[in-house]
Design an enzyme around this catalytic site. Structure first.
Site, PDB file in Angstrom:
ATOM      1  N   HIS A 238     -44.606  69.040 -40.913  1.00  0.00           N
ATOM      2  CA  HIS A 238     -45.927  68.409 -40.737  1.00  0.00           C
ATOM      3  C   HIS A 238     -45.755  67.300 -39.708  1.00  0.00           C
ATOM      4  O   HIS A 238     -45.490  66.149 -40.048  1.00  0.00           O
ATOM      5  CB  HIS A 238     -46.455  67.883 -42.079  1.00  0.00           C
ATOM      6  CG  HIS A 238     -46.693  68.970 -43.078  1.00  0.00           C
ATOM      7  ND1 HIS A 238     -47.610  69.975 -42.857  1.00  0.00           N
ATOM      8  CD2 HIS A 238     -46.108  69.235 -44.270  1.00  0.00           C
ATOM      9  CE1 HIS A 238     -47.598  70.804 -43.894  1.00  0.00           C
ATOM     10  NE2 HIS A 238     -46.687  70.380 -44.762  1.00  0.00           N
ATOM     11  N   GLU A 267     -43.824  74.870 -42.949  1.00  0.00           N
ATOM     12  CA  GLU A 267     -45.241  74.445 -43.061  1.00  0.00           C
ATOM     13  C   GLU A 267     -45.680  73.763 -41.769  1.00  0.00           C
ATOM     14  O   GLU A 267     -46.245  72.673 -41.780  1.00  0.00           O
ATOM     15  CB  GLU A 267     -45.403  73.472 -44.237  1.00  0.00           C
ATOM     16  CG  GLU A 267     -44.884  74.024 -45.556  1.00  0.00           C
ATOM     17  CD  GLU A 267     -45.073  73.080 -46.745  1.00  0.00           C
ATOM     18  OE1 GLU A 267     -45.819  72.097 -46.639  1.00  0.00           O
ATOM     19  OE2 GLU A 267     -44.451  73.345 -47.786  1.00  0.00           O
TER      20      GLU A 267
HETATM   21  C1  XIL Z   1     -51.162  71.728 -49.834  1.00  0.00           C
HETATM   22  C2  XIL Z   1     -52.266  72.752 -49.626  1.00  0.00           C
HETATM   23  O1  XIL Z   1     -52.347  73.072 -48.268  1.00  0.00           O
HETATM   24  C3  XIL Z   1     -53.580  72.193 -50.108  1.00  0.00           C
HETATM   25  O2  XIL Z   1     -54.587  73.187 -50.083  1.00  0.00           O
HETATM   26  C4  XIL Z   1     -53.452  71.653 -51.529  1.00  0.00           C
HETATM   27  O3  XIL Z   1     -54.648  71.017 -51.908  1.00  0.00           O
HETATM   28  C5  XIL Z   1     -52.296  70.680 -51.628  1.00  0.00           C
HETATM   29  O4  XIL Z   1     -51.103  71.294 -51.163  1.00  0.00           O
HETATM   30  N1  XIL Z   1     -46.406  70.218 -48.873  1.00  0.00           N
HETATM   31  C6  XIL Z   1     -46.340  71.415 -49.544  1.00  0.00           C
HETATM   32  C7  XIL Z   1     -47.558  72.259 -49.655  1.00  0.00           C
HETATM   33  O5  XIL Z   1     -45.240  71.833 -49.934  1.00  0.00           O
HETATM   34  O6  XIL Z   1     -47.586  73.003 -50.845  1.00  0.00           O
HETATM   35  C8  XIL Z   1     -48.821  71.444 -49.541  1.00  0.00           C
HETATM   36  O7  XIL Z   1     -49.929  72.328 -49.512  1.00  0.00           O
HETATM   37  C9  XIL Z   1     -48.771  70.585 -48.306  1.00  0.00           C
HETATM   38  C10 XIL Z   1     -47.622  69.619 -48.377  1.00  0.00           C
END
Ligand code: XIL
Length: 360
Positions: A238, A267
């Site tokens: 992220h 992610e």
């Molecule tokens: C997030 C989802 O994208 C959302 O829809 C939900 O409300 C919260 O979780 N780290 C992770 C993911 O490992 O599972 C998260 O996903 C984002 C941060």
């Protein structure tokens, strides 16, 4: 030139254009086709999907990607919301979508301090004991592997267990309180017993932050020294238009590879905002061109780094498909539009897409 010659001339010109584009000299990505094809010799390219996007974004998902992750539907809060009553409707739909379209899946995620139902940790009005909680985790893993083990090739066994500030390595969580410090080792051992074939990941954010990276490294180093079956580390990815630089990413990949781990970016999204940029907004209209160009440069640098380590990097997954469906619209600031992905709100490729596709 007679008319006939002009027609022949134009014909030859089109053939030359066609050949040139097939050789990739005019359009950098036309000959690579899709993300999955362009990266087939590097790593699978994935996207997080959900119950809605497997319909609304089906064409993009099946057209561009080779792997998917359920954004929420395999987390215990959705898949196992009540004691002894798993709820597989949404996760089944996503797994079936993967099977029907020959996509591989990452399973996300078994153990997390968030999105886990309260009953996991409770017992007769009080708190569950160690054996009870371990038993529940084991049931949940076993159920998931029985149902999805055919299509899921990698599981995020433990997510975000390391503390953000230190000095302690592990963050507070009901798992730590009830089971004790060996909850991570136990989770990986149970996951291996449930799914001997799958690749087992520790997944976290801020892996490129030097101090947090040290803590994650120490944790994984000691788990591996004890023979705990961890196969890889997931960098959530992220990130944002200013961060990270390719060199920082390459160094981190090499550092974990030296422990014998594979690395995945699990992610990936490139936010329009830095983490502490809470008061500012670009508004909700179209994103400014200069922002999209900056984002494209960041994506280009990140993917160049990842390609240079394709012997270690075994997968790259975006946290969403297109900019009309991103969790960053509500995180960390609610109701602030963001555009972190490769496809715009109309599902068309952005400059960032060209940047990722444009390599030799
Ligand atoms: C997030 C989802 O994208 C959302 O829809 C939900 O409300 C919260 O979780 N780290 C992770 C993911 O490992 O599972 C998260 O996903 C984002 C941060």
């Amino acid at each position: 030139m007679t008319i006939d010659n002009r027609i022949i001339g134009a014909g030859i010109f089109s053939v030359i254009l066609l050949l040139a584009s097939c050789a990739g000299t005019t359009d950098p990505h036309s000959n690579k086709g899709t993300l999955a094809l362009a990266y087939k010799d590097y790593f699978p390219i994935g996207a997080a999907v959900n119950s809605s996007t497997i319909d609304s974004h089906a064409e993009l998902i099946t057209g561009e990607f080779s792997s998917i992750t359920a954004e929420n539907e395999m987390k215990p809060s959705l898949a196992y919301p009540r004691y002894n009553q798993p709820s597989f409707f949404a996760s089944d739909e996503i797994a079936d979508f993967a099977r029907e379209n020959s996509l591989i899946m990452r399973g996300h995620c078994f153990i997390w301090h968030q999105q886990t139902p309260g009953w996991f940790f409770a017992s007769m009005g009080g708190i569950a004991d160690r054996e009870t909680l371990l038993g529940r985790v084991n049931d949940y893993m076993t159920l998931m592997v029985e149902r999805y083990g055919d299509v899921v090739y990698a599981w995020d066994v433990v997510n975000e267990a390391v503390s953000d500030e230190g000095p302690e390595i592990l963050r507070d969580s009901p798992y730590l309180e009830i089971i004790g410090e060996d909850y991570i080792a136990e989770a990986f051992r149970m996951a291996r017993a449930a799914d001997p074939e799958a690749r087992l990941f520790y997944n976290d954010y801020n892996v490129l932050d030097p101090k947090k990276q040290d803590r994650i490294y120490s944790l994984l180093e000691s788990l591996l020294a004890e023979g705990v079956p961890v196969d890889g580390i997931g960098f959530q990815g992220h990130w944002n238009v200013n961060y990270p630089d390719g060199n920082t990413l390459v160094k981190a990949i090499d550092r974990f590879a030296a422990l014998g781990l594979e690395v995945q970016i699990t992610e990936l999204d490139i936010s329009a905002y830095e983490w502490n940029d809470r008061g500012f907004s670009w508004g909700s209209g179209a994103p400014p061109e200069k922002l999209l160009e900056k984002q494209a440069l960041r994506y280009a640098e990140i993917f160049e780094a990842l390609r240079s380590r394709s012997d270690i990097v075994s997968g790259v997954t975006f946290w969403g498909v297109a900019d009309d469906g991103t969790w960053l619209d509500d995180f960390p600031v609610s109701n602030r539009k963001n555009w972190p992905l490769l496809f715009n709100e109309s599902h068309e490729p952005k400059p960032a897409y060209d940047a990722v596709m444009n390599f030799q």
